[in-house]
Design a protein around this motif. Structure first.
Motif, PDB file in Angstrom:
ATOM      1  N   UNK A  77     -15.712   1.072   0.488  1.00  0.00           N
ATOM      2  CA  UNK A  77     -17.036   0.477   0.348  1.00  0.00           C
ATOM      3  C   UNK A  77     -17.992   1.321   1.176  1.00  0.00           C
ATOM      4  N   UNK A  78     -19.265   1.004   1.152  1.00  0.00           N
ATOM      5  CA  UNK A  78     -20.252   1.897   1.740  1.00  0.00           C
ATOM      6  C   UNK A  78     -20.518   1.594   3.218  1.00  0.00           C
ATOM      7  N   UNK A  79     -20.915   2.663   3.935  1.00  0.00           N
ATOM      8  CA  UNK A  79     -21.369   2.551   5.322  1.00  0.00           C
ATOM      9  C   UNK A  79     -20.334   1.904   6.244  1.00  0.00           C
ATOM     10  N   UNK A  80     -19.078   2.329   6.091  1.00  0.00           N
ATOM     11  CA  UNK A  80     -18.041   1.878   7.000  1.00  0.00           C
ATOM     12  C   UNK A  80     -17.531   0.477   6.754  1.00  0.00           C
ATOM     13  N   UNK A  81     -17.804  -0.094   5.590  1.00  0.00           N
ATOM     14  CA  UNK A  81     -17.365  -1.457   5.291  1.00  0.00           C
ATOM     15  C   UNK A  81     -16.091  -1.470   4.442  1.00  0.00           C
ATOM     16  N   UNK A  82     -15.237  -0.475   4.623  1.00  0.00           N
ATOM     17  CA  UNK A  82     -13.994  -0.390   3.864  1.00  0.00           C
ATOM     18  C   UNK A  82     -13.121  -1.627   4.094  1.00  0.00           C
ATOM     19  N   UNK A  83     -12.338  -1.960   3.081  1.00  0.00           N
ATOM     20  CA  UNK A  83     -11.549  -3.192   3.084  1.00  0.00           C
ATOM     21  C   UNK A  83     -10.074  -2.846   2.970  1.00  0.00           C
ATOM     22  N   UNK A  84      -9.225  -3.592   3.650  1.00  0.00           N
ATOM     23  CA  UNK A  84      -7.782  -3.354   3.579  1.00  0.00           C
ATOM     24  C   UNK A  84      -7.061  -4.600   3.069  1.00  0.00           C
ATOM     25  N   UNK A  85      -5.950  -4.346   2.394  1.00  0.00           N
ATOM     26  CA  UNK A  85      -5.018  -5.387   1.994  1.00  0.00           C
ATOM     27  C   UNK A  85      -3.608  -4.825   2.147  1.00  0.00           C
ATOM     28  N   UNK A  86      -2.716  -5.633   2.675  1.00  0.00           N
ATOM     29  CA  UNK A  86      -1.316  -5.220   2.645  1.00  0.00           C
ATOM     30  C   UNK A  86      -0.894  -5.081   1.189  1.00  0.00           C
ATOM     31  N   UNK A  87       0.124  -4.280   0.946  1.00  0.00           N
ATOM     32  CA  UNK A  87       0.576  -4.100  -0.432  1.00  0.00           C
ATOM     33  C   UNK A  87       1.000  -5.438  -1.039  1.00  0.00           C
ATOM     34  N   UNK A  88       1.595  -6.290  -0.228  1.00  0.00           N
ATOM     35  CA  UNK A  88       2.036  -7.591  -0.725  1.00  0.00           C
ATOM     36  C   UNK A  88       0.859  -8.461  -1.147  1.00  0.00           C
ATOM     37  N   UNK A  89      -0.300  -8.287  -0.495  1.00  0.00           N
ATOM     38  CA  UNK A  89      -1.473  -9.114  -0.786  1.00  0.00           C
ATOM     39  C   UNK A  89      -2.454  -8.438  -1.739  1.00  0.00           C
ATOM     40  N   UNK A  90      -2.254  -7.176  -2.027  1.00  0.00           N
ATOM     41  CA  UNK A  90      -3.178  -6.457  -2.901  1.00  0.00           C
ATOM     42  C   UNK A  90      -2.955  -6.873  -4.353  1.00  0.00           C
ATOM     43  N   UNK A  91      -4.051  -7.090  -5.112  1.00  0.00           N
ATOM     44  CA  UNK A  91      -3.868  -7.423  -6.533  1.00  0.00           C
ATOM     45  C   UNK A  91      -3.224  -6.257  -7.267  1.00  0.00           C
ATOM     46  N   UNK A  92      -2.297  -6.561  -8.169  1.00  0.00           N
ATOM     47  CA  UNK A  92      -1.545  -5.522  -8.869  1.00  0.00           C
ATOM     48  C   UNK A  92      -1.326  -5.904 -10.324  1.00  0.00           C
ATOM     49  N   UNK A  93      -1.155  -4.889 -11.133  1.00  0.00           N
ATOM     50  CA  UNK A  93      -0.674  -5.045 -12.502  1.00  0.00           C
ATOM     51  C   UNK A  93       0.423  -4.011 -12.710  1.00  0.00           C
ATOM     52  N   UNK A  94       1.600  -4.472 -13.093  1.00  0.00           N
ATOM     53  CA  UNK A  94       2.750  -3.582 -13.268  1.00  0.00           C
ATOM     54  C   UNK A  94       3.019  -2.775 -12.004  1.00  0.00           C
ATOM     55  N   UNK A  95       2.813  -3.403 -10.841  1.00  0.00           N
ATOM     56  CA  UNK A  95       3.070  -2.722  -9.577  1.00  0.00           C
ATOM     57  C   UNK A  95       2.064  -1.647  -9.238  1.00  0.00           C
ATOM     58  N   UNK A  96       0.896  -1.699  -9.857  1.00  0.00           N
ATOM     59  CA  UNK A  96      -0.170  -0.731  -9.579  1.00  0.00           C
ATOM     60  C   UNK A  96      -1.413  -1.467  -9.088  1.00  0.00           C
ATOM     61  N   UNK A  97      -2.194  -0.846  -8.183  1.00  0.00           N
ATOM     62  CA  UNK A  97      -3.325  -1.563  -7.585  1.00  0.00           C
ATOM     63  C   UNK A  97      -4.449  -1.824  -8.582  1.00  0.00           C
ATOM     64  N   UNK A  98      -5.051  -2.994  -8.455  1.00  0.00           N
ATOM     65  CA  UNK A  98      -6.217  -3.368  -9.237  1.00  0.00           C
ATOM     66  C   UNK A  98      -7.457  -3.212  -8.353  1.00  0.00           C
ATOM     67  N   UNK A  99      -8.509  -2.638  -8.930  1.00  0.00           N
ATOM     68  CA  UNK A  99      -9.768  -2.436  -8.212  1.00  0.00           C
ATOM     69  C   UNK A  99     -10.883  -3.117  -8.995  1.00  0.00           C
ATOM     70  N   UNK A 100     -11.657  -3.957  -8.300  1.00  0.00           N
ATOM     71  CA  UNK A 100     -12.832  -4.581  -8.893  1.00  0.00           C
ATOM     72  C   UNK A 100     -14.052  -3.776  -8.444  1.00  0.00           C
ATOM     73  N   UNK A 101     -14.777  -3.219  -9.411  1.00  0.00           N
ATOM     74  CA  UNK A 101     -15.845  -2.253  -9.139  1.00  0.00           C
ATOM     75  C   UNK A 101     -17.181  -2.972  -8.974  1.00  0.00           C
ATOM     76  N   UNK A 102     -17.852  -2.719  -7.844  1.00  0.00           N
ATOM     77  CA  UNK A 102     -19.141  -3.329  -7.595  1.00  0.00           C
ATOM     78  C   UNK A 102     -20.175  -2.879  -8.623  1.00  0.00           C
ATOM     79  N   UNK A 103     -20.954  -3.838  -9.137  1.00  0.00           N
ATOM     80  CA  UNK A 103     -21.955  -3.506 -10.159  1.00  0.00           C
ATOM     81  C   UNK A 103     -22.962  -2.498  -9.625  1.00  0.00           C
ATOM     82  N   UNK A 104     -23.107  -1.394 -10.336  1.00  0.00           N
ATOM     83  CA  UNK A 104     -24.111  -0.398  -9.979  1.00  0.00           C
ATOM     84  C   UNK A 104     -23.705   0.495  -8.836  1.00  0.00           C
ATOM     85  N   UNK A 105     -23.239  -0.087  -7.735  1.00  0.00           N
ATOM     86  CA  UNK A 105     -22.880   0.706  -6.553  1.00  0.00           C
ATOM     87  C   UNK A 105     -21.520   1.368  -6.696  1.00  0.00           C
TER      88      UNK A 105
END
Length: 295
Positions: free
Chosen positions: A181-209
């Motif tokens: 994310x921007x300006x040092x606001x990066x986000x972390x999730x453990x692999x166990x808590x990260x959203x996944x599909x078929x064991x691959x990470x899912x990313x929700x993309x911020x509108x416009x940014x």
């Protein structure tokens, strides 16, 4: 190095024997490629998103290379479609604060409507494996950043590079995902808590940014009262369907050119309206992130 099957049936590099290593963690090109294909992200775009992924090489072909010269006007260094990509890495880190910054000027005004929309069908799954941190980073390139809703033109700029980083353990298994994310606001999730599909990470993309988020919702930014919006209701895009390319093999890798026109606020040290720099070892894995939640 051997290649083992993981529980879902895809090939994942097995940990190499100690005598194969020249560093604490080391993967050959084929193993890096297999790992990058195994964990290719799935992106979800907001239903109101208007600027999608594009092959960075297409952006280069649609740009001129220019240098800012204050009151004398920009100097054109290379014309439209004539930029030598393999010379771009000669533009070093000093370009970030140079008086005469060098930048790619996307010539959308010459190329017609829709050139800012991107081209999902010709995008790439760009990755970087870093043995020093034992991480796998994926880069996402967009021709245009429209800023989150509510900012007007404050954050609009040509060119937009985003990324996520997967932290691996000593067996090259994922243990954490860091979302850029921007300006040092990066986000972390453990692999166990990260959203996944078929064991691959899912990313929700911020509108416009185009900032990357682990869940849909409203996410705070550095601008009071202006938040990023991420949703699961728009286009789903699977990067596993695109060519997987080691970004270090791309001719532009390592350059500190600005990927987009230099914004007027840059003169006052505000880079929000200027194109960002692209992939390099200085802009490599995300190493710091917080487990924050949406609003």
């Amino acid at each position: 190095m051997s290649v083992a099957l993981d529980p879902v049936g895809s090939t994942t590099p097995a940990a190499p024997a100690v005598d194969d290593l020249s560093a604490p963690y080391c993967l050959g090109p084929a193993q890096q490629q297999a790992l990058a294909e195994r964990y290719a992200p799935v992106l979800y775009f907001h239903p109101d998103e208007g600027n999608f992924l594009q092959d960075p090489n297409t952006f280069l072909e649609q740009s001129t290379l220019r240098q800012e010269r204050d009151f004398w006007g920009d100097k054109e260094l290379h014309g439209l479609g004539d930029i030598p990509a393999d010379e771009l890495p000669e533009i070093g880190p000093d370009n970030a604060d140079a008086d005469g910054q060098i930048f790619l000027d996307h010539r959308e005004e010459d190329l017609g409507d829709g050139v800012r929309d991107g081209d999902l069908a010709n995008s790439r799954n760009l990755f970087l494996y870093d043995s020093g941190t034992n991480t796998l980073t994926y880069y996402f390139f967009y021709a245009y950043n429209d800023g989150p809703p509510g900012l007007g033109d404050v954050q609009n700029h040509e060119g937009d590079w985003e990324r996520i980083t997967i932290q691996l353990d000593s067996d090259f298994q994922p243990v954490e995902v860091r979302y850029g994310a921007h300006n040092g606001l990066n986000i972390s999730r453990s692999w166990a808590d990260a959203p996944q599909e078929d064991g691959r990470p899912v990313v929700y993309v911020g509108q416009g940014s185009h900032a990357s988020y682990p869940e849909p919702g409203e996410w705070t930014t550095n601008f009071p009262g202006v938040n990023d919006q991420a949703s699961s209701d728009g286009i789903r895009f699977d990067l596993a369907d695109r060519p997987t390319v080691n970004v270090t093999s791309e001719p532009y890798f390592g350059s500190h050119v600005l990927w987009g026109e230099r914004g007027s606020a840059q003169e006052f040290g505000i880079g929000d309206t200027s194109g960002p720099t692209g992939p390099s070892w200085e802009k490599g894995p995300i190493t710091e992130a917080d487990p924050r939640e949406p609003e």
